[in-house]
Scaffold this active site. Structure first.
Site, PDB file in Angstrom:
ATOM      1  N   SER A  30      14.517  39.274   5.537  1.00 20.12           N
ATOM      2  CA  SER A  30      15.914  39.609   5.835  1.00 20.12           C
ATOM      3  C   SER A  30      16.026  41.000   6.431  1.00 20.12           C
ATOM      4  O   SER A  30      15.447  41.938   5.898  1.00 20.12           O
ATOM      5  CB  SER A  30      16.757  39.599   4.552  1.00 20.12           C
ATOM      6  OG  SER A  30      16.524  38.446   3.813  1.00 20.12           O
ATOM      7  N   HIS A  61      18.358  33.512   9.149  1.00 19.76           N
ATOM      8  CA  HIS A  61      16.900  33.372   9.176  1.00 19.76           C
ATOM      9  C   HIS A  61      16.527  32.568  10.415  1.00 19.76           C
ATOM     10  O   HIS A  61      16.665  31.352  10.430  1.00 19.76           O
ATOM     11  CB  HIS A  61      16.389  32.636   7.932  1.00 19.76           C
ATOM     12  CG  HIS A  61      16.398  33.462   6.688  1.00 19.76           C
ATOM     13  ND1 HIS A  61      15.263  33.992   6.128  1.00 19.76           N
ATOM     14  CD2 HIS A  61      17.408  33.863   5.898  1.00 19.76           C
ATOM     15  CE1 HIS A  61      15.592  34.680   5.042  1.00 19.76           C
ATOM     16  NE2 HIS A  61      16.882  34.608   4.887  1.00 19.76           N
ATOM     17  N   HIS A  83      12.036  28.922   1.977  1.00 20.27           N
ATOM     18  CA  HIS A  83      11.938  29.284   0.564  1.00 20.27           C
ATOM     19  C   HIS A  83      11.867  28.043  -0.312  1.00 20.27           C
ATOM     20  O   HIS A  83      12.315  26.968   0.073  1.00 20.27           O
ATOM     21  CB  HIS A  83      13.171  30.105   0.151  1.00 20.27           C
ATOM     22  CG  HIS A  83      13.398  31.331   0.962  1.00 20.27           C
ATOM     23  ND1 HIS A  83      14.012  31.296   2.195  1.00 20.27           N
ATOM     24  CD2 HIS A  83      13.068  32.629   0.732  1.00 20.27           C
ATOM     25  CE1 HIS A  83      14.063  32.524   2.685  1.00 20.27           C
ATOM     26  NE2 HIS A  83      13.499  33.361   1.818  1.00 20.27           N
ATOM     27  N   TYR A  85      13.699  27.536  -2.837  1.00 20.61           N
ATOM     28  CA  TYR A  85      15.059  27.094  -3.204  1.00 20.61           C
ATOM     29  C   TYR A  85      15.690  26.170  -2.168  1.00 20.61           C
ATOM     30  O   TYR A  85      16.695  25.520  -2.434  1.00 20.61           O
ATOM     31  CB  TYR A  85      15.981  28.296  -3.487  1.00 20.61           C
ATOM     32  CG  TYR A  85      16.237  29.229  -2.331  1.00 20.61           C
ATOM     33  CD1 TYR A  85      17.045  28.868  -1.269  1.00 20.61           C
ATOM     34  CD2 TYR A  85      15.684  30.502  -2.313  1.00 20.61           C
ATOM     35  CE1 TYR A  85      17.296  29.733  -0.215  1.00 20.61           C
ATOM     36  CE2 TYR A  85      15.918  31.382  -1.279  1.00 20.61           C
ATOM     37  CZ  TYR A  85      16.732  30.989  -0.231  1.00 20.61           C
ATOM     38  OH  TYR A  85      16.957  31.851   0.808  1.00 20.61           O
ATOM     39  N   GLU A  86      15.093  26.104  -0.989  1.00 17.99           N
ATOM     40  CA  GLU A  86      15.629  25.193   0.029  1.00 17.99           C
ATOM     41  C   GLU A  86      15.171  23.749  -0.225  1.00 17.99           C
ATOM     42  O   GLU A  86      15.556  22.831   0.498  1.00 17.99           O
ATOM     43  CB  GLU A  86      15.220  25.669   1.411  1.00 17.99           C
ATOM     44  CG  GLU A  86      15.899  26.987   1.760  1.00 17.99           C
ATOM     45  CD  GLU A  86      15.415  27.610   3.046  1.00 17.99           C
ATOM     46  OE1 GLU A  86      15.952  27.256   4.091  1.00 17.99           O
ATOM     47  OE2 GLU A  86      14.476  28.442   3.015  1.00 17.99           O
ATOM     48  N   ALA A 113      13.391  41.152   1.080  1.00 20.89           N
ATOM     49  CA  ALA A 113      14.457  41.887   0.405  1.00 20.89           C
ATOM     50  C   ALA A 113      14.314  41.570  -1.073  1.00 20.89           C
ATOM     51  O   ALA A 113      13.977  40.442  -1.433  1.00 20.89           O
ATOM     52  CB  ALA A 113      15.810  41.420   0.917  1.00 20.89           C
ATOM     53  N   MET A 211      12.771  36.107  -3.972  1.00 19.03           N
ATOM     54  CA  MET A 211      12.590  34.649  -3.901  1.00 19.03           C
ATOM     55  C   MET A 211      11.537  34.220  -2.877  1.00 19.03           C
ATOM     56  O   MET A 211      11.585  33.101  -2.353  1.00 19.03           O
ATOM     57  CB  MET A 211      13.945  33.987  -3.602  1.00 19.03           C
ATOM     58  CG  MET A 211      15.036  34.374  -4.595  1.00 19.03           C
ATOM     59  SD  MET A 211      16.645  33.749  -4.110  1.00 19.03           S
ATOM     60  CE  MET A 211      17.741  34.703  -5.193  1.00 19.03           C
ATOM     61  N   SER A 212      10.592  35.116  -2.593  1.00 18.26           N
ATOM     62  CA  SER A 212       9.568  34.765  -1.588  1.00 18.26           C
ATOM     63  C   SER A 212       8.270  35.510  -1.892  1.00 18.26           C
ATOM     64  O   SER A 212       8.061  35.990  -3.003  1.00 18.26           O
ATOM     65  CB  SER A 212      10.063  35.148  -0.184  1.00 18.26           C
ATOM     66  OG  SER A 212      10.166  36.559  -0.087  1.00 18.26           O
ATOM     67  N   ASN A 235      19.430  45.968  -3.796  1.00 22.46           N
ATOM     68  CA  ASN A 235      20.425  46.073  -4.886  1.00 22.46           C
ATOM     69  C   ASN A 235      19.709  46.302  -6.213  1.00 22.46           C
ATOM     70  O   ASN A 235      18.559  45.909  -6.362  1.00 22.46           O
ATOM     71  CB  ASN A 235      21.212  44.757  -4.973  1.00 22.46           C
ATOM     72  CG  ASN A 235      20.283  43.564  -5.173  1.00 22.46           C
ATOM     73  OD1 ASN A 235      19.666  43.081  -4.218  1.00 22.46           O
ATOM     74  ND2 ASN A 235      20.148  43.107  -6.400  1.00 22.46           N
ATOM     75  N   HIS A 247      25.234  37.674  -1.825  1.00 22.06           N
ATOM     76  CA  HIS A 247      24.296  37.550  -0.709  1.00 22.06           C
ATOM     77  C   HIS A 247      24.701  38.426   0.485  1.00 22.06           C
ATOM     78  O   HIS A 247      23.859  39.012   1.150  1.00 22.06           O
ATOM     79  CB  HIS A 247      24.224  36.071  -0.305  1.00 22.06           C
ATOM     80  CG  HIS A 247      23.301  35.783   0.835  1.00 22.06           C
ATOM     81  ND1 HIS A 247      21.949  36.065   0.774  1.00 22.06           N
ATOM     82  CD2 HIS A 247      23.517  35.254   2.053  1.00 22.06           C
ATOM     83  CE1 HIS A 247      21.394  35.722   1.927  1.00 22.06           C
ATOM     84  NE2 HIS A 247      22.320  35.223   2.717  1.00 22.06           N
TER      85      HIS A 247
END
Ligand code: HPA
Length: 276
Positions: A30, A61, A83, A85-86, A113, A211-212, A235, A247
């Site tokens: 990101s 993305h 990812h 989560y996809e 990120a 998440m990656s 964050n 997000h």
């Protein structure tokens, strides 16, 4: 089709677009999509042109492989990643990284990120990944071992290259960037964590969460390729600050601080180009 067959098929298509043997491979997370100017791109391949290649479903993305000259160094990069989560399996998630490394790149630079767990981190900080915790996501190496890539039970005691880390630290010093360092923990997402989960991850030794990346680093380690990982802290993780996460905020910080990370990555690649 099994993973080995798909890799072979996709590799054939990607190889036809490769103008050179890349020195380094890069995954642009990101906010980093802009590191490679269009004028430096020599050729490209959209993920959609590859058979059964997992496509990114996240806005912002972009999904393509890029072959470029960056600081005089031939590189291949993934602009956009997929990812877990996809809905993709870990092996599918790392297919792009494996393809880039199969082209012959001897170093992999991963960017992402991440939320800061270490209380000393502030949004905009860059963290050098010294190690990771992947125990909360399925290994990308599950399934029949692809022995042409690596061994069944690969060592993971030195996933992140000390030589590349030293280069990164020296480059950061040169550019006057304060480079933090720490352990990255990967979750499946897509939800952010609860404060209780973040307290647990902190107790386990994690400095940042995202998440990656860890599964990609494992795929590279399996192949014996040197890895450098850089996290852009966007964050404070849940419960570290009282502000709810969203997000859009994460993307905004990634975009704002992206230029600093881009400059650092460029400097590192120039340096990697000098080493054999
Ligand atoms: N948690 C997980 N992934 C993230 C975060 C976070 O706080 N920030 C950016 N990616």
């Amino acid at each position: 089709m099994d993973e080995k067959t798909l890799l072979k098929l996709n590799f054939k298509t990607l190889k036809m677009k490769a103008p050179f043997i890349p020195k380094a491979a890069l995954v642009l997370g990101s906010g980093l999509g802009g590191i490679i100017g269009e004028e430096n791109i020599i050729s490209q391949l959209d993920y959609s042109e590859l058979d059964s290649f997992p496509l990114s479903t996240v806005e912002g993305h972009r999904g393509r492989f890029i072959f470029a000259d960056l600081a005089g160094v031939p590189i291949v990069a993934m602009q956009g990643r997929v990812h877990i989560y996809e809905g993709y399996g870990s092996a599918e998630v790392v297919r792009g990284v494996r393809l880039m490394l199969m082209l012959g790149a001897s170093a992999l630079i991963l960017t992402n990120a991440a939320g800061g767990i270490d209380k000393a981190f502030s949004p905009g900080d860059i963290m050098l990944i010294t190690d990771h915790i992947s125990s909360f996501v399925p290994s990308p190496l599950i399934g029949e071992n692809i022995s042409s890539l690596g061994t069944r039970f690969p060592d993971m005691s030195r996933v992140y290259s000390s030589k590349l880390s030293e280069i990164a630290l020296a480059c950061a010093r040169r550019l006057n960037i304060e480079l933090k360092s720490g352990v990255y923990l990967q979750t499946t997402g897509p939800n952010y964590e609860t404060p209780a989960e973040i307290r647990m991850y902190s107790a386990l030794g994690a400095s940042a969460v995202g998440m990656s990346t860890a599964v990609e680093a494992m795929a590279a380690a399996h192949m014996g390729v040197s890895v450098l990982g850089l996290s852009l802290i966007t964050n404070p993780a849940a419960g570290i600050s009282s502000v709810p996460l969203n997000h859009e905020e994460v993307q905004l910080v990634a975009k704002e601080a992206g230029d600093t990370l881009s400059a650092l990555v460029k400097e590192i690649i120039a340096e990697v180009g000098k080493n054999d």
